[in-house]
Design an enzyme around this catalytic site. Structure first.
Site, mmCIF file in Angstrom:
data_model
loop_
_atom_site.group_PDB
_atom_site.id
_atom_site.type_symbol
_atom_site.label_atom_id
_atom_site.label_comp_id
_atom_site.label_asym_id
_atom_site.label_seq_id
_atom_site.Cartn_x
_atom_site.Cartn_y
_atom_site.Cartn_z
ATOM 1 N N CYS A 373 16.858 -3.054 16.866
ATOM 2 C CA CYS A 373 16.040 -4.167 17.439
ATOM 3 C C CYS A 373 16.682 -5.513 16.912
ATOM 4 O O CYS A 373 17.082 -5.794 15.673
ATOM 5 C CB CYS A 373 14.656 -4.322 17.388
ATOM 6 S SG CYS A 373 13.857 -2.820 18.178
ATOM 7 N N LEU A 375 16.333 -9.906 17.223
ATOM 8 C CA LEU A 375 15.404 -10.977 17.540
ATOM 9 C C LEU A 375 15.758 -12.297 17.116
ATOM 10 O O LEU A 375 15.802 -12.340 16.006
ATOM 11 C CB LEU A 375 14.076 -10.501 17.781
ATOM 12 C CG LEU A 375 13.171 -11.612 18.185
ATOM 13 C CD1 LEU A 375 12.928 -11.787 19.826
ATOM 14 C CD2 LEU A 375 11.556 -11.494 17.676
ATOM 15 N N GLN A 381 15.556 -20.421 19.469
ATOM 16 C CA GLN A 381 16.562 -19.846 20.233
ATOM 17 C C GLN A 381 17.369 -20.910 20.709
ATOM 18 O O GLN A 381 17.004 -21.900 20.566
ATOM 19 C CB GLN A 381 15.837 -18.958 21.301
ATOM 20 C CG GLN A 381 15.370 -17.774 20.985
ATOM 21 C CD GLN A 381 14.608 -16.876 22.034
ATOM 22 O OE1 GLN A 381 14.276 -17.521 23.131
ATOM 23 N NE2 GLN A 381 14.053 -15.669 21.847
ATOM 24 N N GLY A 384 22.368 -20.744 18.646
ATOM 25 C CA GLY A 384 23.399 -20.009 18.102
ATOM 26 C C GLY A 384 23.121 -19.199 17.067
ATOM 27 O O GLY A 384 24.016 -18.537 16.322
ATOM 28 N N GLU A 407 21.762 -0.664 19.896
ATOM 29 C CA GLU A 407 21.039 0.630 20.470
ATOM 30 C C GLU A 407 20.723 0.034 21.961
ATOM 31 O O GLU A 407 20.242 -1.012 22.111
ATOM 32 C CB GLU A 407 19.683 0.809 19.674
ATOM 33 C CG GLU A 407 18.871 2.030 20.302
ATOM 34 C CD GLU A 407 17.653 2.530 19.346
ATOM 35 O OE1 GLU A 407 17.548 2.158 18.149
ATOM 36 O OE2 GLU A 407 16.794 2.947 20.092
ATOM 37 N N SER A 411 17.969 -6.017 26.443
ATOM 38 C CA SER A 411 17.219 -6.774 27.119
ATOM 39 C C SER A 411 18.050 -7.613 27.685
ATOM 40 O O SER A 411 19.345 -7.632 27.832
ATOM 41 C CB SER A 411 16.413 -7.548 26.241
ATOM 42 O OG SER A 411 17.069 -8.423 25.280
#
Lengths: 520, 568
Positions: A373, A375, A381, A384, A407, A411
């Protein structure tokens, strides 16, 4: 990972949809109506109805928009002057269930509604499982028939048990040609890949039973999960973390009583959560953590990376997963964090090391994933940091001497982030000096720790892989070069953040047999 | 998966792309446009995004924008809209009061969240209200602090959890204060104790209100119930232990382990069996002894009854172990062995330990032995060489400093002159010196010189003498440093005088120095060296034939081989 959405059903199976006018009182969950959204009418499905302050309130999902835009709306935003689409017949039974019960009871829905997913095909990924045996018990022949084409599935033959369960529901199904899963493309013929992509689009759907999914989670060490589990109504309304306040995007299994709280406080350093300011203030008075609780393995002028073992820092990693689940739809918290390492990126100031983003990585990935994962926290956000995280994950792969890939499924934001990174990396490799003699796809991969499939993906996507005079060539298109130049200029102005390999103090950790088999 | 779906108008099938083959890198203007036109449209690539989400408008917009850019279109970059994060209104600086002292080195850290966060129970509004009310009733000196309150609540919660782990399920009555007592002793300080009762009341009220559920909302973990699986709030399940993969190697390994274990068990069994046998034999022996004694007693009785048979010595003879030679011997040894064995077992720690040699002792012993050996050999060597000077080239045992040094006396100075360099280390390097040097760096009973002395020592310029006793008790005086008169001077002298000085020209040219050349590779000298260096048992050494050696009678003043090395 084979794509296994069912959304495409609707393109080739004309669903019998019951339409009609509705009133506020006849509305129920599953109904699709038009909703006023930023001045335009969007078709939206009602997922939950609650009475708030004496007025009915509707939780709606806008069709063909990401779930993170789902929201509670008052009745006056529903446009009942247009016809609504009714859910399939046996739906009514779930109304009471659903509206009364918070998500904890919601899993019964898939059972009772399994046969009536059809009308809501576009959001199929939302509504629970098509558990095969359930489907068959509903005896909804219509549903079965309409579904049948979609069962012509491939790519799953090697999954033990899947054949069986499929044959239970539809003994007459045609077992399609096994389609190569995209991760299986070793020496892909581009045309093959293209054909596969096209062919898979309409027919490539798979009922994915809960049992299979759990088995996959258990044995695969996966961090992502499937549609059966992601059909949740967002449970937290707002969170407060560090200096920021934000809205969660998706469901996360924080204690269920938190659903009632207006604002959940999350400690920036230990990621503990508190439902009220009093408790949070007390917690802050006691908490002494000032950085992610692991070893710093990288430090430059802007950021630090910490490596954290899920097994050793179970509490912190669980907190992190709960937090990130708020922003990652396909993440699962079904199993514990032990088999993962967490690489956390933080910015430093006089208050401490503020978590900016992280990626998790299986201690041992059977499928060669270098990221499970990934994030960047919403408050950081579009700065960069995502690219930096991705770059770091590849830097680790380089240090390990392996090729890596994230993986799947990705999204939407993940896909765009990775594509941007891949494009930049590949173009940089290609424009290096001394490339006049040409370069093979594998070489590009080994220089950047990218898998050949990802390199091909990038080249094709940028339209750089062409066929000229009887052979394949890589074309540095003007568009690509221009884009890169532009980007470089931007970097010059803003200052480019990049990972400097020499600052990475890291050796790939090894784990003994007992930790590999995850017994404790 | 048909290949014919290649970009519509392709006239021929393209060759399959090999990822290993180097591909030419071209610019757009270098490509044949005709060929290229057919490929202008981008093939759809599998994105890796869930199909159901791939069709989302925002993603599609972003994707098509980037595709348009890839074929040269002018498109602004499109972002997928996400809810914004806003600056929070909390008082950040107060809540996050600590400052972070950044270490110069990379942080190494292993404390857990639990270690860093103190008491896990945090006061909520309700507790806070109760605490304030509680403190209002008390005077200033007996106020309950928030920390104390939290610790108490935490203990109560944890004790309840430990004693009624399924409180949430089977709804037992709330624990009484008495039931809680034991836990307090371990976990609370005395200062907190006075508040316990009051806080317990508060805790109890709260628990009662929530059906005896835990007060702190916690994550839902698996409970083993059926409903777990479908409950979205149940998270972080344990992963069942993954079956260990069976491989031939692993099988062989475990087979090996089993075999070993079996062997060990077998050995233990044998040992026990032997002990059993031994004890049985012992018992048998005891029985025999007893019978023997009884028989003797009988015999004695018989003898006593028959006075004519009785002799005064008989008593001892019969009752005391009359040594029936062989038997009694066996007896005693066995006994001794047995008792010893037992003793050892009993006095386990000490006796065994004292029996054991420490490595240090052992090494010391060996050291001493070697040293003795060397001393002895040195003495032996000296004895042979008494009165002899080894003038061979690279002599094994150069004239000992002790002897020569002490015997030479300078004519002018008081101190003992430095003896001549016997040999330079380079020359000895091959044999004895090296061995001695490396093996026995500390103790060096053989005064061998390893490095050349500063050669412009006194004896060259100064005259010195040495008295020695040669064979047959001849007395010899060695002179050194005598300045010879030049040849011209000698010319005038008569032959006898010249002859007398024949060997006195020690500081003349080297060629004229008499050197006794011995081939170091000669068999006999090699054997000699080998003997010297090899630790021969003392006996053997004694019997050994003294090795042949080129011995030269000590000659006046040229005694020492003036070997090339140390020459000034």
């Amino acid at each position: 990972m084979a794509p296994r959405g069912e959304s495409q059903d609707r393109t080739n199976t004309p669903d019998p949809v019951e339409k009609g006018f509705a009133t506020i009182n006849t509305l129920r969950t599953g109904v699709k109506a038009f909703v006023d959204k930023d001045g335009e009418k969007r078709k939206a499905e009602i997922l939950m109805i609650q009475t708030r302050k004496g007025k009915p309130s509707y939780y709606v999902h806008y069709e063909e928009f990401n779930k993170r835009l789902d929201e509670w709306i008052p009745a006056d935003r529903l446009d009942l002057t247009q016809e609504v689409e009714w859910p399939a017949p046996e739906a009514p039974s779930k109304k009471s269930q659903k509206s009364a019960a918070p998500a904890s009871k919601a899993q019964k829905q898939p059972k009772s509604t399994a046969g009536q997913k059809r009308p809501r095909t576009s959001t199929t990924s939302r509504k629970g499982s098509d558990t095969p045996e359930l489907t068959s018990t509903t005896g909804n022949i219509q549903a079965r028939q309409t579904r049948r084409p979609s069962l012509v599935s491939g790519g799953k033959e090697n999954r033990p048990g899947s054949d069986q369960s499929i044959s239970v529901i539809a003994p007459e199904i045609v077992t399609g040609t096994p389609q190569a899963e995209d991760s299986d493309i070793e020496l892909p013929d581009i045309q093959d890949a293209a054909a596969a992509a096209k062919a898979s689009a309409p027919s490539h759907t798979q009922p994915f039973s809960r049992e299979e999914e759990i088995e996959k989670l258990r044995t695969g060490g996966s961090m992502t999960q499937n549609q059966t589990e992601i059909s949740r109504v967002r449970n937290l309304s707002r969170i407060q973390m560090g200096e920021f306040e934000m809205e969660p995007w998706y469901f996360s299994p924080y204690p269920s009583s938190f659903t009632d709280a207006d604002l959940i406080y999350i400690c920036e350093f230990c990621l503990s959560y508190a439902p009220s300011l009093t408790e949070f203030t007390r917690h802050r008075a006691k908490c002494t953590l000032l950085h992610p609780p692991g070893n710093e393995i990288y430090r430059d002028d802007h950021v630090s990376f910490f490596e954290i073992d899920g097994r050793r820092q179970r509490r912190w990693c669980r907190n992190l997963c709960l937090l990130s689940k708020l922003f990652l739809d396909h993440k699962t918290l079904y199993y514990d964090v032990d088999p993962f390492l967490f690489y956390c990126m933080a910015t430093r100031d006089k208050k401490g090391c503020h978590l900016v983003g992280y990626f998790s990585k299986e201690k041992e990935s059977a499928e060669g994933y270098n990221v499970a994962c990934i994030l960047t926290l919403p408050q950081y956000q579009r700065k960069g940091f995502g690219k930096l995280l991705i770059a770091f994950s590849y830097e680790l792969s380089k240090r390990e001497g392996k090729l890596g890939s994230p993986e799947k499924p990705l999204s939407d934001l993940g896909l765009l982030g990775y594509r941007a990174y891949w494009a930049e990396t590949v173009v940089d490799v290609l424009t290096e000096d001394g490339r006049s003699s040409g370069i093979s796809v594998e070489d590009i991969g080994s220089m950047s720790a990218m898998t050949t499939a990802d390199v091909l993906h990038t080249l094709q996507n940028l339209n750089m892989l062409r066929y000229s005079k009887g052979q394949h060539v890589i074309v540095l298109t003007n568009a690509v070069l221009e884009a890169r130049e532009k980007q470089k200029e931007k970097e010059k102005i803003k200052g480019k953040r990049r990972i400097e390999p020499e600052r990475l103090q890291w050796k790939a950790p090894t784990f003994n047999a007992s930790s590999r088999t995850w017994n404790w | 998966m048909t290949r014919s779906t290649v970009a519509g108008s392709a006239r021929f099938r393209q060759r399959k792309l090999s990822t290993r083959q180097a591909l030419q890198i071209l610019r757009e203007d270098e490509v044949d446009q005709v060929d290229d036109e057919t490929q202008r449209n981008i093939t759809k690539v599998d994105t890796g995004v869930e199909k159901g989400e791939e069709i989302e408008h925002h993603l599609q917009a972003a994707l098509s924008a980037s595709q348009a850019a890839a074929v040269g279109g002018k498109v602004a970059q499109i972002y997928i809209p996400t809810p914004d994060a806003i600056q929070s209104s909390i008082r950040y600086d107060r809540l996050y009061a600590l400052t972070f002292p950044q270490p110069a080195t990379y942080i190494r850290f292993s404390s857990t969240v639990e270690d860093c966060c103190g008491c896990p129970y945090d006061l909520d509004d309700e507790d806070d209200g109760y605490l304030k009310a509680m403190n209002r009733k008390r005077n200033a000196s007996t106020q309950c602090s928030e920390d104390q309150f939290e610790v108490t609540m935490d203990v109560l919660e944890r004790t309840a959890q430990a004693k009624q782990p399924y409180a949430a399920v089977d709804n037992p009555p709330v624990l009484t204060l008495e039931e809680m007592e034991p836990a307090f002793d371990d976990e609370m300080t005395d200062s907190t104790r006075p508040f316990v009762k009051e806080i317990y009341e508060h805790w109890k009220t709260r628990r009662l209100r929530t059906n005896n559920r835990a007060l702190v909302p916690s994550l839902k973990f698996e409970t083993g119930a059926e409903t777990d699986d479908s409950d979205p709030y149940v998270c972080f399940r344990r992963r069942e232990v993954r079956a260990i993969r069976k491989t031939r190697g692993r099988d062989a390994h475990s087979a090996e382990k089993l075999k070993k274990m079996r062997k060990e068990l077998e050995e233990a069994r044998k040992l026990l069996d032997s002990i059993r046998q031994r004890e049985a034999l012992k018992r048998e022996q005891l029985a025999v002894d007893r019978r023997l004694f009884e028989q003797r007693a009988n015999l004695r009785q018989v003898k006593l009854n028959l006075p004519e048979q009785y002799k005064p010595g008989d008593e001892d003879l019969l009752i005391n172990q009359r040594p029936p030679k062989s038997k009694s011997f066996d007896n005693t040894t066995q006994r001794a062995a047995g008792s010893q064995l037992r003793q050892q077992q009993k006095a386990d720690g000490r006796s065994v330990e004292s029996d054991l040699l420490t490595l240090q002792d052992f090494l010391e012993l060996r050291e001493a032995q070697i040293q003795k050996d060397i001393d002895m050999r040195v003495a032996h060597h000296k004895k042979w060489n008494e009165g002899w000077v080894d003038l061979t080239r690279a002599p094994l045992t150069p004239p000992l400093e002790l002897n020569s040094g002490s015997s030479f006396r300078t004519a002018t100075t008081e101190y003992l002159p430095t003896p001549p360099a016997s040999a330079s280390s380079e020359h000895l390097g091959d044999v004895s010196a090296d061995v001695h040097h490396t093996k026995r760096p500390k103790v060096d009973p053989v005064p061998v010189r390893y490095a050349s002395p500063s050669y412009d020592g006194p004896w060259q310029s100064q005259t010195s003498f040495r008295r020695r006793i040669g064979r047959g008790g001849r007395l010899m005086i060695d002179r050194r440093g005598m300045r010879l008169r030049s040849k011209d001077e000698l010319d005038g002298l008569d032959d006898i005088v010249v002859d007398r000085f024949k060997y006195d020209r020690d500081d003349d040219d080297d060629d004229e120095v008499p050197t006794y050349v011995i081939d170091p590779n000669d068999f006999s000298s090699m054997r000699y060296r080998a003997r010297i260096n090899h630790p021969v048992p003392a006996q053997a050494l004694r019997h050994a034939e003294p090795p042949k050696q080129v011995q030269a009678p000590a000659q006046a003043s040229t005694t020492t081989g003036r070997l090339p090395g140390p020459d000034g």
